[in-house]
Design a protein around this motif. Sequence first.
Motif, PDB file in Angstrom:
ATOM      1  N   ARG A  15     -41.947-114.868 -58.469  1.00 37.48           N
ATOM      2  CA  ARG A  15     -42.313-115.930 -57.608  1.00 37.48           C
ATOM      3  C   ARG A  15     -42.740-115.472 -56.364  1.00 37.48           C
ATOM      4  O   ARG A  15     -42.187-114.807 -55.752  1.00 37.48           O
ATOM      5  N   PRO A  17     -43.807-117.214 -52.502  1.00 35.63           N
ATOM      6  CA  PRO A  17     -43.971-118.251 -51.413  1.00 35.63           C
ATOM      7  C   PRO A  17     -45.506-118.537 -51.407  1.00 35.63           C
ATOM      8  O   PRO A  17     -46.201-117.368 -50.941  1.00 35.63           O
ATOM      9  N   GLU A  43     -44.241-122.496 -53.922  1.00 40.01           N
ATOM     10  CA  GLU A  43     -44.149-121.248 -54.445  1.00 40.01           C
ATOM     11  C   GLU A  43     -44.810-121.245 -55.797  1.00 40.01           C
ATOM     12  O   GLU A  43     -45.166-122.282 -56.438  1.00 40.01           O
TER      13      GLU A  43
END
Length: 309
Positions: A15, A17, A43
Motif C-alpha cells: 500500500r 499513501p 492510499e
Amino acid sequence: MTSLEEVAAYLPSQRIPIDELSDELGLSAAEMKVYRRYYGLAEVCREPGTLTDLLLATAGKLDALRGREERVRYVVQARTMPVVVPYPINPVHEVRDALGLGHATAFAVTHHACASGLLAVDLVGKLLASDGDPDALALVLTGEKTFTLAAQTVPGTAANSEAAAAVLVGTHDDRDRMLGYAARTHGRFYECLSLTDELSGEYQRIYTEALAEVVLAAVGKAGLKLSDLAMIFPHNVNRLSWARLARRLGLPLERIFLDNVPITGHCFCADPFINYRTALDLGLLHPGDRYLLATVGLGSTFSAMVFEH
C-alpha cells in the motif's frame, strides 16, 4: 438468467499513501488536500508482479471454480484501457492456460472503459444462455496495472490502484441473479482526458444526472423501486461524487458502500465487484436482498446492474 456463481477479490499487500504520490501525479499540496479531505482517498494498492500475476491471484480465490474447470466456456478480461501490456504478451490467454481452461474461448472487452466489467457480465450471460447448457460457466477478470502516468490517476477525480476481482458467471436462478441492466454512452465526451475545457465542464454538469438516469433505469427494468435496494456497490473514484448521487436520488448515503474508497482508491473495472465481495464478507447481504452495482467509464459510459442475493 445471468447469475453470479462467485465473486473473488484480491488486494495486494503493498500500500502507498497518496501523499507519497504527489510528485509522481503532479499534484500540488492544495490538490492533495482535496483528494484526502473531500474525496476521501488515503492510499492505493500496488501489485509487485505482472498483470497476469494480479489476475491469477484473484482467480485462485474462486472456490466455486475448482473441479468445474471443464464447464468454463468463456474467459473474458474486462479492461478500462485497450492496451494494458506490451505486445506480444496476452494476459487473458496466460491466465486461461494457467488455470487449465485451454478449451475455453478467451477475449477482452474494453468498449465501456471502467464500465466494461458490467458489460462483460451481461455479455457472457447472453452467450451462456444461447449455448443452451445450464451447467456452463464463464470467467470474467477485472483489474489492471498502473503502468503509465495516464493509468495512475483520473485528473482532479481519483487515484488509481492495482487490485482485481474475478467473477464466475452462470445461469442458475438460485445464485445471485441479475434482475436488470442499463448502460448509456454519451459519445460527445469520447476524447476522455483530452476534452476541451467547454466539454469537460459540460461533463461535470451532467455527471450526477446521467448516473442517476442509469441507476433508475436498471431498477425499473428489475421491476423494483429505489427503496427496494439494500445496498449500492459503486466504483471507488471518490466519496464526493457518490454523496451527490445520494442527494439526487434521495437515498441515505450509508446505503452506498464506500468503505473501500480510502483503502483501495479506484481499481478500474474491479471496483463494484470488490465492494460486493467486501460487503458479503462483512455479512451485510442477506438472502433475498436486492443490490445494485454502478460505475462510469471515461468516454463516457454510465452503467448499473441489479441483482438479487
